[in-house]
Design a protein around this motif. Structure first.
Motif, PDB file in Angstrom:
ATOM      1  N   UNK A 110      46.914 -48.832  62.856  1.00  9.74           N
ATOM      2  CA  UNK A 110      46.979 -47.378  62.776  1.00  9.74           C
ATOM      3  C   UNK A 110      46.030 -46.851  61.709  1.00  9.74           C
ATOM      4  N   UNK A 113      42.525 -46.864  62.950  1.00 13.19           N
ATOM      5  CA  UNK A 113      42.252 -45.749  63.853  1.00 13.19           C
ATOM      6  C   UNK A 113      42.053 -44.454  63.075  1.00 13.19           C
ATOM      7  N   UNK A 115      41.127 -44.167  60.159  1.00 12.18           N
ATOM      8  CA  UNK A 115      39.889 -44.311  59.401  1.00 12.18           C
ATOM      9  C   UNK A 115      38.694 -43.965  60.273  1.00 12.18           C
ATOM     10  N   UNK A 116      38.688 -44.503  61.469  1.00  9.25           N
ATOM     11  CA  UNK A 116      37.559 -44.248  62.356  1.00  9.25           C
ATOM     12  C   UNK A 116      37.568 -42.818  62.879  1.00  9.25           C
ATOM     13  N   UNK A 117      38.740 -42.262  62.930  1.00 10.06           N
ATOM     14  CA  UNK A 117      38.807 -40.870  63.366  1.00 10.06           C
ATOM     15  C   UNK A 117      38.526 -39.921  62.220  1.00 10.06           C
ATOM     16  N   UNK A 118      38.183 -40.512  61.106  1.00  9.36           N
ATOM     17  CA  UNK A 118      37.711 -39.726  59.982  1.00  9.36           C
ATOM     18  C   UNK A 118      38.686 -38.636  59.531  1.00  9.36           C
ATOM     19  N   UNK A 144      38.628 -40.768  50.503  1.00  8.01           N
ATOM     20  CA  UNK A 144      39.626 -40.069  51.296  1.00  8.01           C
ATOM     21  C   UNK A 144      40.986 -40.193  50.613  1.00  8.01           C
TER      22      UNK A 144
END
Lengths: 340, 340
Positions: A110, A113, A115-118, A144
């Motif tokens: 999770x 995800x 992280x990649x979805x910023x 972040x």
DNA sequence: CATTGCTCCGCAACCGATTGCGTTTTTTAA
DNA sequence: TTAAAAAACGCAATCGGTTGCGGAGCAATG
């Protein structure tokens, strides 16, 4: 499936540049009021919708908060989430939610995800068996912000919002002792997690203060589900030396446990005083009503989201604080009240 | 705040083109296995994370599902959401969630946000006072699938997943009548919503079949909250001609209502038979346990998400079906059981 | 040896909005 | 009337992947 219209289409229609349209739509000060009006009207008229990706891509931010929780369907979690969603939504943020299902492995996925979805920020309550902080360090590395709530890491300097589990457990145990309980049992969740270990420590501390001995058989580690409560009741009834009080780490489990005990002839609170934790609706509906801790789920969610957003908008930095302890108090109800 | 690394960086490092890196990362068949390995290793090594926006922008899809619910913190909703999240997550979809807070106006705003965020599909349970379908028509216009669950629009050919509220209400009322109730009251939510109007109709139908008269004072429209249950109990006690059975449209409200009645000397089920709806945990904990309808919240969420994803991946079209009715059955418990 | 057919990879044009900087036009000051 | 400043807008690069099309390299086929 009509063609998606863009700022370029609006620009062409109005014989201005796309830059102007973009600025007009954002109410940029360098654009004439009249031009703005024309752009906005035309956009409306053409059924324009802004493309968030293009925008996100360019500005390098998403206006999205990620939230990872153990599970959605608990009263505490859904209440906290409801509060977060409201705050985030009012501030123009979206939230994407995922559940770890109490699994550390899933939590790692999770986090990836998110992280990649910023996501611009991440709010987390840990799974049962999360040991490592690694999957959250990536976020810190990219600047972040991450905030933990309820289930947090024990040590470290990570921003977290909690209640004083130790003290609450202490209070509740002390209360049971004052009501005349001499063998107080504790039913809890995975002791790896702060919320449960702290409660356990508070419980032991209170026992010590009350001069009550503690033995291993007075502790029962479960998953705190409805079923666990019923199972616990069976175990208690099979105990050679039964307890006369139980402090359960959540209300649902306390309620079913109490219920099964009652069905087997136990009188609550006289044969067995019962206390739970969370102030879940069931604690107010079970008969007798269950003594519990008023867990400020709503405030906690509100605070986590507010705090996050303030940090993102620059109003206040997360890094200046690292732990907020919310107020939570003992609610004494009939399930533990022997003396009038 | 290290520099974000991109496929171009990887490409340079490996002396291949960005196209190759992109393809390698997607496991495209036209890329040599060895090259793939090199790319993946290097990506890992450099701490690469794909940029979803850039990807979304280019592919014109988001892999995100939007969900709008009246509120998050109800057992039914959070359970359904938990199921949706699981399905979506397993299929590689994210979900963004927002709550209408039972307000049609807020729902419209939520829909707008979802629209601009380009969700691939939208799953909705309507607010209390939503009258119009307009804010969802935009989605249809762009070919974005919309599915309603639980609280749906009455007419129309919009894909929806429901239970048979009419029949369930009929069953439950019939059961009360069979237990000897002669004046059965109905406490419900906003009758504008299908779920409540259908239950009301089912209730009336059953009364008619049982030859029992219905009068206006037997209906109480509330917000079905905990407090509403207590208020309802007060009202009942003030009624000149009291009912001998109550069918409440949700368990929480039923539980508190029952509780207050009990405190005022009513014996359940003999003085007053009580039935709820949803099979909420409180229905199993209240004493006596509350007769209810086993609402398949989990299945409903699961189905909505599965259905949506199948449609998005082309496995099956939403448009071929427009209503799915899930099975839900009466659970008779002590709160209404007079005869053995 | 020439032709055909693969396999594997690069070129370059997107996707749509944002924004630094420069240009034009208008207003204000001198 | 002219220089300087402000207002309003346009140019074009940029964010980071994706993908249609074409081409090079190489083996198989006739």
């Amino acid at each position: 499936m009509a063609k998606e219209i863009t700022i370029y289409d609006i620009a062409k229609e109005l014989s201005v540049s796309a830059a102007t349209v973009s600025r007009a739509l954002q109410d940029h000060r360098a654009i004439n009021a009249n031009t703005k009006r024309r752009v906005i009207t035309k956009a409306e008229e053409m059924g324009y919708r802004s493309n968030q990706f293009a925008s996100n891509l360019r500005r390098r931010k998403t206006n999205t908060l990620g939230v990872i929780v153990p599970r959605l369907n608990s009263h505490f979690v859904s209440t906290a989430l409801a509060a977060m969603e409201k705050i985030a939504s009012d501030a123009g943020y979206n939230i994407i939610i995922s559940q770890s299902m109490e699994s550390g492995a899933k939590e790692i996925m999770n986090a990836k995800t998110m992280f990649e979805n910023r996501v611009d920020g991440l709010i987390v309550s840990l799974a049962y068996d999360t040991d490592s902080f690694e999957h959250f360090e990536k976020f810190a590395g990219k600047g972040i912000p991450v905030i933990f709530f309820d289930r947090v890491f024990d040590g470290g300097d990570i921003a977290s919002i909690v209640i004083d589990n130790f003290r609450n457990a202490c209070d509740i145990t002390k209360h049971l002792a004052e009501q005349g309980c001499r063998r107080i049992m504790h039913i809890t969740g995975n002791l790896k997690r702060n919320v449960y270990s702290e409660r356990f420590n508070g419980y032991k501390q209170a026992l010590a203060e009350a001069g009550l001995p503690w033995t291993n058989d007075l502790l029962l580690e479960t998953d705190l589900s409805e079923k666990a409560g019923a199972d616990a009741a069976e175990k208690i009834m099979a105990m050679p030396q039964k307890p006369d009080g139980i402090f359960v780490a959540n209300d649902i489990c306390a309620a079913t446990c109490m219920h099964v005990l009652q069905q087997n002839g136990f009188l609550i609170p006289n044969d067995m005083a019962v206390a739970g934790f969370n102030n879940d609706p069931v604690s107010r509906i079970a008969e007798p009503n269950i003594t519990t801790i008023n867990y400020p789920a709503h405030q906690m969610g509100e605070l986590a989201a507010t705090y996050m957003i303030n940090h993102l908008t620059g109003a206040a930095s997360i890094h200046t604080t690292n732990k907020i302890i919310l107020k939570s108090e003992l609610l004494i109800r009939a399930s533990s009240l022997r003396k009038k």
